[in-house]
Design an enzyme around this catalytic site. Structure first.
Site, PDB file in Angstrom:
ATOM      1  NE  ARG A 110       7.728 -81.843  15.379  1.00  0.00           N
ATOM      2  CZ  ARG A 110       7.105 -82.072  14.234  1.00  0.00           C
ATOM      3  NH1 ARG A 110       5.778 -82.133  14.206  1.00  0.00           N
ATOM      4  NH2 ARG A 110       7.797 -82.245  13.119  1.00  0.00           N
TER       5      ARG A 110
ATOM      6  CD  GLU B  62      16.400 -83.656   0.055  1.00  0.00           C
ATOM      7  OE1 GLU B  62      17.437 -83.073   0.435  1.00  0.00           O
ATOM      8  OE2 GLU B  62      15.326 -83.050  -0.114  1.00  0.00           O
TER       9      GLU B  62
ATOM     10  CB  CYS C 113      12.263 -75.780  14.869  1.00  0.00           C
ATOM     11  SG  CYS C 113      13.207 -77.190  15.485  1.00  0.00           S
TER      12      CYS C 113
ATOM     13  CE  LYS D 211      14.120 -83.178  11.093  1.00  0.00           C
ATOM     14  NZ  LYS D 211      14.593 -81.936  11.744  1.00  0.00           N
TER      15      LYS D 211
ATOM     16  CE  LYS E 255      14.730 -86.187  13.913  1.00  0.00           C
ATOM     17  NZ  LYS E 255      14.955 -84.820  14.394  1.00  0.00           N
TER      18      LYS E 255
END
Length: 327
Positions: free
Chosen positions: A207, A235, A124, A197, A250
Site C-alpha cells: 500500500r 469462494e 484501489c 484473498k 493471497k
C-alpha cells in the site's frame, strides 16, 4: 546394542548432496514466477520503496531497464501496478485506454512479445478513497463496482495483457468479467482469479508502494477473515463455476494450509502470492544479519510450491532466478 532392533534407515537417502538432490520431491524453476513491477507517472524516476528494499517504482521511460533485466534472467511473466496522482471516486485511470498500466503493457509486448503480461484488475490504486470499487455511503457497492471492473479488464486486454487477474473480491467478479471479455472478442484471454484473498496485515508495504491505503475504514467487508478456512473453498468454487482459469491464494506464507486445500479440491492451476509484508520481513531480517536470505527465500518459496502452488507471484523473482542460475 541395536543389532536385534528393527527400524528404518531413512538417512540412507540423505547421505550426500547428490543423493539429496536425486530424491528431492519439490523443485523451483524460474518459469514458476510472476514478477510484480510498480509503474509510476513522471519521467526519469526510479524510486526505491522504503519498506521494500530493492523494489522500485519505475517511470515508463525507465521501465525497460527492469523488464530487460528480468527477461535476461529467464523471467517471462510480469504484473504491473500503476502509481498515479490523478485519482477520482470511480478510479477512471484503471480503465483509461491511455492509463499507465495500459501503456506499460503495450511497451513491453512490443519489445518482448513472448513475455506474459498479467493484468491486476482492481480500482484501489486509482480511487481517491483507496477502496476497490464504487463507494455508496461508507461501503463498497458490489454491483456498480462490477461494471467498472469489467471495463478495466477489457481495456487491459485491448492493451495486450495476456491474462486478466481480478483482485477486487467483489461477488460475481469472474462471471461479469468473463462475459465482458467474451463480448469484446477476447474469448481467448484467461482469468487468473484472486479467488481467496484475505483481509491481511501483510499488505502494508504494498500500500505504500502503490499508494492504495484506504482513506477510511478497511476492506474486511469484501476481503476474507483470516480465521476462516471453509469459506476459502466456497469462494474458489464460485470462481470455478463462473469461468476462472487459475485460482490464486493471497497471502501465501501464513496460508499454506489454504493453498493445499485449494490444490486438493480443484484441478485448475493454483497461484500463491508471496506478498509485500512477507518480502519486507525477510529483507529486514537479512539487513540485520539474522538470517541467510538466499537460503531462507528458497525454503520459503519451496514451501509454497510443496503446499500445492503451481505458480508463485513474488518480489523475490529476480533474486531467486539468480540463485537458481548459480546452483
Amino acid at each position: 546394542m541395536t543389532e536385534h532392533i528393527q527400524f528404518k534407515r531413512h538417512r540412507r537417502l540423505r547421505s550426500s548432496a547428490s543423493m539429496r538432490t536425486m530424491v528431492r520431491e519439490t523443485h523451483l524453476h524460474v518459469e514458476d514466477f510472476i514478477y510484480p513491477i510498480f509503474v509510476i507517472e513522471g519521467e526519469n524516476i526510479k524510486n526505491e520503496v522504503p519498506s521494500m528494499p530493492a523494489v522500485y517504482q519505475f517511470s515508463l521511460d525507465r521501465l525497460m531497464e527492469e523488464v530487460t533485466e528480468a527477461y535476461e534472467l529467464g523471467i517471462r511473466s510480469l504484473m504491473f501496478f500503476g502509481v498515479v496522482t490523478d485519482k477520482d471516486e470511480v478510479g477512471s485511470g484503471a480503465y483509461a485506454e491511455d492509463g499507465i498500466v495500459q501503456r506499460a503493457t503495450k511497451m513491453v509486448k512490443e519489445k518482448y512479445p513472448d513475455i506474459l503480461v498479467v493484468a491486476d484488475t482492481c480500482l484501489c490504486e486509482y480511487t481517491s478513497h483507496g477502496h476497490c470499487g464504487v463507494i455508496h455511503g461508507e461501503d463498497v457497492d458490489n454491483d456498480k463496482s462490477l461494471e467498472l471492473l469489467a471495463k478495466t479488464a477489457v481495456s487491459q486486454a485491448k492493451a495486450g495483457a495476456d491474462i486478466i487477474a481480478p483482485s477486487n473480491m467483489m461477488d460475481g467478479f469472474v462471471a461479469v468479467i468473463r462475459k465482458a471479455l467474451d463480448k469484446a472478442g477476447y474469448t481467448h484471454i484467461p482469468i487468473m482469479s484472486y479467488a481467496v484473498k484475505y483481509a491481511s496485515s501483510f499488505y502494508g508495504p504494498f500500500r505504500d508502494a502503490a499508494d492504495s491505503t484506504p482513506q477510511f475504514g478497511d476492506r474486511k467487508t469484501y476481503q476474507m477473515d483470516p480465521a476462516n478456512r471453509l469459506e476459502a473453498i466456497r469462494e474458489a468454487q464460485s470462481d470455478v463455476e463462473e469461468g476462472a482459469d487459475f485460482l490464486m491464494v493471497k497471502p501465501a506464507l501464513s496460508y499454506l494450509d489454504i493453498i493445499r486445500d485449494v490444490r486438493n479440491e480443484f484441478n485448475l492451476p493454483v497461484v500463491a502470492y508471496n506478498v509485500s509484508g512477507e518480502y519486507a520481513m525477510v529483507k529486514a531480517a537479512s539487513q540485520n544479519g539474522w538470517i541467510d536470505e538466499d537460503k531462507l527465500v528458497i525454503e520459503m518459496l519451496t514451501s509454497m510450491k510443496r503446499a500445492g502452488a503451481d505458480i508463485i507471484l513474488t518480489y523475490f523473482a529476480k533474486d531467486v532466478a539468480k540463485t537458481l542460475s548459480n546452483q
